[in-house]
Each structure stands twice: as C-alpha cells, then as structure tokens.
Design an enzyme around this catalytic site. Sequence first.
Site, short mmCIF file in Angstrom:
data_model
loop_
_atom_site.label_atom_id
_atom_site.label_comp_id
_atom_site.label_asym_id
_atom_site.label_seq_id
_atom_site.Cartn_x
_atom_site.Cartn_y
_atom_site.Cartn_z
N GLY A 186 0.77 -5.46 0.81
CA GLY A 186 -0.39 -5.57 -0.05
C GLY A 186 -0.08 -6.19 -1.39
N GLY B 175 0.82 -1.20 0.00
CA GLY B 175 0.00 0.00 0.00
C GLY B 175 0.85 1.26 0.00
N GLU C 118 5.36 -4.94 8.17
CA GLU C 118 4.50 -3.96 8.83
C GLU C 118 4.88 -3.66 10.28
OE1 GLU C 118 2.25 -5.43 5.30
OE2 GLU C 118 3.45 -6.38 6.86
N ASP D 104 -1.36 -7.10 7.06
CA ASP D 104 -2.78 -7.04 6.69
C ASP D 104 -2.95 -7.48 5.24
OD1 ASP D 104 -1.55 -4.65 5.65
OD2 ASP D 104 -3.54 -3.77 5.42
#
Length: 402
Positions: A147, A98, A170, A178
């Site tokens: 992502g 992301g 992360e 995630d």
Amino acid sequence: MQSLKRLVTSRRLDSLLRCSRSLSSLPINYSADDLQDQVLVEGKASSRIAILNRPSALNALNTNISARLHELYASWENDPNVGFVVMKGSGRAFCAGGDIVALYHLINEGKIEECKDFFRTLYGFIYHLGTYLKPHVAILNGITMGGGAGISIPGTFRIATGRTVFATPETQIGFHPDAGASFHLSRLPGHLGEYLGLTGEKLSGAEMISCGLATHFSHTEKLPLIEEELGNLVTDDPSVIESTLEKYSDVAYPEKISALHRIEVLDKCFGLDTVEEIIDSMESEASATNDVWCNSTLKKLKQASPLSLKVSLRSIREGRFQTLDQCLVREYRMSLQGISKQISNDFCEGVRARVVDKDFAPEWEPPSLEKVSSDMVDQYFAPLSESETNLMLPTKQREAFN
C-alpha cells in the site's frame, strides 16, 4: 507523462468525498490527539507536506490514516493557496503498506465490516491521488511496500534514494498485490510486473528509477536541500517542480545482480501463460545455468501461496487492459474474497507465519499448485453477492486514466 496531461485539464469538481470511516480497525485504542498525529502536516509557501507518522509500525496504513489523507488532500485541492503537495514518511520507512497485523486480528475477531472499511477508505484515497489536479511529490526514502506504493505511484513525481526498498510481497502472505498494484505493475517493461508481483522480490532505488517506478533518484543527503527548495517554491506548475527535482537528481545504475540485467530471461519465463509454466521454465534456466538469481527466484515462487500465485498472475494480466478505477474496483472484490476465508485461510495463515508467530512455515490451503482449481481462482474475480456493495469511486466527477 500522463499525470502531467491530466494536471492541465480544467473542470469544476462537485463536492469532494470527505471520509469519516470507523476508526475501529486500529490495533489499539488511540486518543483523538494520537489519531491526528498519525498524519502530520507542514505548511510551506505554496505547498503542503503530509508526513506519515507511525514510525514504530513503519508507517503502516490503517483506516484513520487513509481517511485523514483523503480529507487533507481534498481540502488542499480546493485551496487556491496550495500549489502542490508533498508526502513523506517519518523514521526508516516511507510506508510499509497496510497494517496487516491489525487486519489479521480483526478477521479472527469476526470484525469483517471494519476490514472492508479499511480497504474502501484506502482504495478511495488512491483513486483520489491518481486523479489529483495538483502536482504531487512522494519522497520514498526507505521501505516502500504494498500500500505504500499504492499511495505514491499514482502521483506525479516519486523520488527514490539509496535507502529505498520497494516490494509487493503479498503472495508471501497469502494475498494478492492490491492498492492499485495490478495497474502499475502491469505497465512496467516486459513482464517485470509479473516477476515482482509473484515473487515479492525487492527493488532498490536505482532499480526503481531504471524501470520507471520512480521519476527521480537522489542521494539521501540531498533530501534536506530538495525539501527546502520545494518549500520555497510558489507554483502549481509541474514543470517548475520537475526542474527543481532534476537539479538535485543523481545517476544511479542497478547492481550486476539485478533482475533488470536478466530481463530477457525474465520475459521468457514470466511471459508464459500459467504459473506452472513459469516455474518449469525457471527450473530449466536454473538447471542450465546454476544462476544465483534463477535459484533465488525459484525459491521465492515455491515459498508463496499457490492460490495467491494464480490469483495474482491473472490480476496483473487483467490490469494491463484496465483503467486505475477498474483495477481498484476489481481488487476490492478480490480483497473481500481474500479476507472472507470462504475460499482459503491463506491470508491469515501467511500473516501468522511471517509476521505474528514468525515461524516462517505457513500451511497453505491448498498446499500445491495442482490442487488450486480454476473455480477457486474464478471465485476471486466473481461479482460480489447482492448483499455486498461494490467499491464506489467518483468516476463521473474525477476521470480515471489509462
């Protein structure tokens, strides 16, 4: 293979979600042409290629890209002339995850709704890919992080190369793995998922194929041949596609320094119940062996956000017993907590320290594991308030898999 089983399931789809989310999460203003160019499309005999096209940003995902992918994939799924779909990235990355810098600025500007829109749109596409009715080939030739793994691993085939670099980093930026990471990390052999999720350590293409994150490995110079042959196929049969990929596959072995050669120690340490026990066990191993891998692992754990470590360990452990949609819905709640600053400012501080200012000296809040309370961790997993809407996924129309 689960993905192959679901491809032969016949069912009539209701009208598919066509995302038209706000594009204001982009870091700068783009013209309509620029927005279209962020995902390029090539049409082949009976396939379509989606090309992530933000090479200067390592193809980082924004709301526009996720919405565009969802729109394209929905139309291709309903098109009888499209047998399968290929995804790749332009430049030296498949996808670095992301656009965390854009999120950082949005949070600091108080534009939280646009951040929520980013997560809703991305997670919605990931679920669509994870329940896709046609074969999917992701060419992971380069950086594949966060992502980027989320928009590739749920598909049928993943080709790793000598240029592939996989990671879920992360915890190093004060967040949690995630985009479906708690689903796919928790299904890796032993406790490899906990190790990758907590340390953010990188894997090579050879390591990806060895642990099952990739389905095929090919040398980079073979990719033009693979793409040419896939482009000539007229099929929707995954076994035909797999035969083509096998034809160009190479044998690859992890290097001697790989964590996969230390799986016994890894499982012993990362299979423990708490982050504190994991670190204590790693310290004992490092003290007894002075092993480079042990010392490197300890360093990564101590650099990470203490709160993120505890949240991420619980997330991966819960993911082991959840379906893809359950993981995504839970991760959405966790992501909203992570950007709210109500529990901690670690996400913005991590992005600031490692990506924006690059002083690599984040001031975590809380600063140590002992100061992370159970209530803080529990709050990440708590239901959203009545004023908040949960992530809505079309589970009745598109069955999730285990």
